[in-house]
Design an enzyme around this catalytic site. Sequence first.
Site, PDB file in Angstrom:
ATOM      1  N   HIS A   1       0.816  -1.205   0.000  1.00 33.23           N
ATOM      2  CA  HIS A   1       0.000   0.000   0.000  1.00 33.23           C
ATOM      3  C   HIS A   1       0.856   1.265   0.000  1.00 33.23           C
ATOM      4  CE1 HIS A   1      -3.927  -1.934   0.745  1.00 33.23           C
ATOM      5  NE2 HIS A   1      -3.214  -2.849   1.361  1.00 33.23           N
ATOM      6  N   VAL A  27       3.123 -24.073  19.721  1.00 32.34           N
ATOM      7  CA  VAL A  27       3.401 -23.537  21.049  1.00 32.34           C
ATOM      8  C   VAL A  27       2.138 -23.655  21.889  1.00 32.34           C
ATOM      9  CG1 VAL A  27       4.200 -21.535  22.360  1.00 32.34           C
ATOM     10  CG2 VAL A  27       5.104 -21.960  20.059  1.00 32.34           C
TER      11      VAL A  27
END
Length: 497
Positions: free
Chosen positions: A53, A176
């Site tokens: 962008h 995790v």
Amino acid sequence: MSREEFDVAIIGGGVVGASLARELTRWRVRVVVLDRAAELPSGASRANSSMIHGGFDDSPNTLKARFCPEGNRMYHALKDELDFHLDECGSYVCAFDDKDMAHLEKLLVQGRANGVPGLEIVTRERLRGNEPNVSPDVKAALWSPTAAIVNNFEAVVAFMESAKINGAVLRLETRVTGLMLDDRGEVRGVETDRGPVYVPIVVNAAGVHSEEVASWAGEPDFHITPTRGEYFLLDRTAGDFVTSFLFACPSERGKGVTVARTAEGNLLAGPTATVQKDRDDTATTPEGLAQVLEGARRLVPNFPVNLNITTFAGVRANTDTGDFVIEALKAPRGFVNVAGIKSPGFTSAPAIAVHVAEMIRAELGDRASFEPNPHFVPERRGIPRFAELPMEERARLAREDPAWGQIVCRCETVTEAQVLEAIRRGARTVAAVKIWTRAGAGRCQGGFCCPRVAEILARELQIPLTEVTRHGGNSRLLLGGAKEFLLDEGRGEEARS
């Protein structure tokens, strides 16, 4: 099992985690990246608009407004240093009525305040002179010349491979499961499904799962709303239909459906913005794709959907803060949130990485040795693309190594040598080979080359063909031979009788 110790663990190997890992290796810091996926990119870094962008969409004095323009500038410099494809195509935000015209003026002022260069509002005639397939109903457009579109797969791979070249460790297929604290309530590591990792600094870059990860450190002060975006991807023969990135004026739901030529020359349209509870549901729907098509045809009335080769969806991490969440917690000390990195997150990632690395060094420098790394290597080279090489170079490579003359993917002209190099660099799944080489990314979407890629993976990894997967885990391509299948069926009949 030996005790694994590092200085910084990054949970999440998307564009934020990968670029941060690379940035941290500028110091003598032992970095490990932990990701549950079998290949990178995954999650939102895998399924997005690939837009770099300009930086005019976000309100001044926000983190988005701060990091997006800087990230844009960094991508233009990094494309050569890290060897990924970037199409410096520019973007147009299209106005259809007076309300939209007022919004263009707002974006123009906002963009200039954010330091975005070259912004201007152009007439319908100038827009259609450059983009003749744009709707004649467009009154004017905001032109941003520094906007671009990137090969997001290549970019994430490039950031991560550069990090690994400079000493970072990547642990894929590692989920995790919790945070470990010491007697003082400070970070001492993370628990994973492969055992503990001992580390005094943990960075939460877990995308749509970042709220859950943050909750391990206490009640998070942000909430993630998973938001699905669906896309059409058209064949390269449609790539010249537009040459820039086209937006309609955004609404309260987001930036809306866009139409753009990708860095590889395909045509892309999307996304939608559907709020959902499931953080991993990336299915496309008839309703969502119909919404994409409606939005695409508003911008480009003769949008050639008949040339579509695949559809896909991604889930982005919308936060209730409306901005990125970047913070080093005071308690537990050693825990860092880099969360809610939705659009323009991909654009902002390298600038965020610089900021977070400096923040960690300033606020947690006593927990690791942040001496400069004199051996840091900034350059990284990708696998040569056979399809883009001159014929003389192709012939030379094939003479020196016959694998360069063996075409595996006809749509993208990918050779066996490229697949072998991808495996040497870490590809372990069919999807990973596709990411590294584009084998399977063409018109047939792997219909012809997938069996050959699987065969090469089995041979090189020295595993049975039935253990080759598309995305790791249980995504096996084959369940066994016909003989074994029939035997199993026979045993099942005996058991039922």
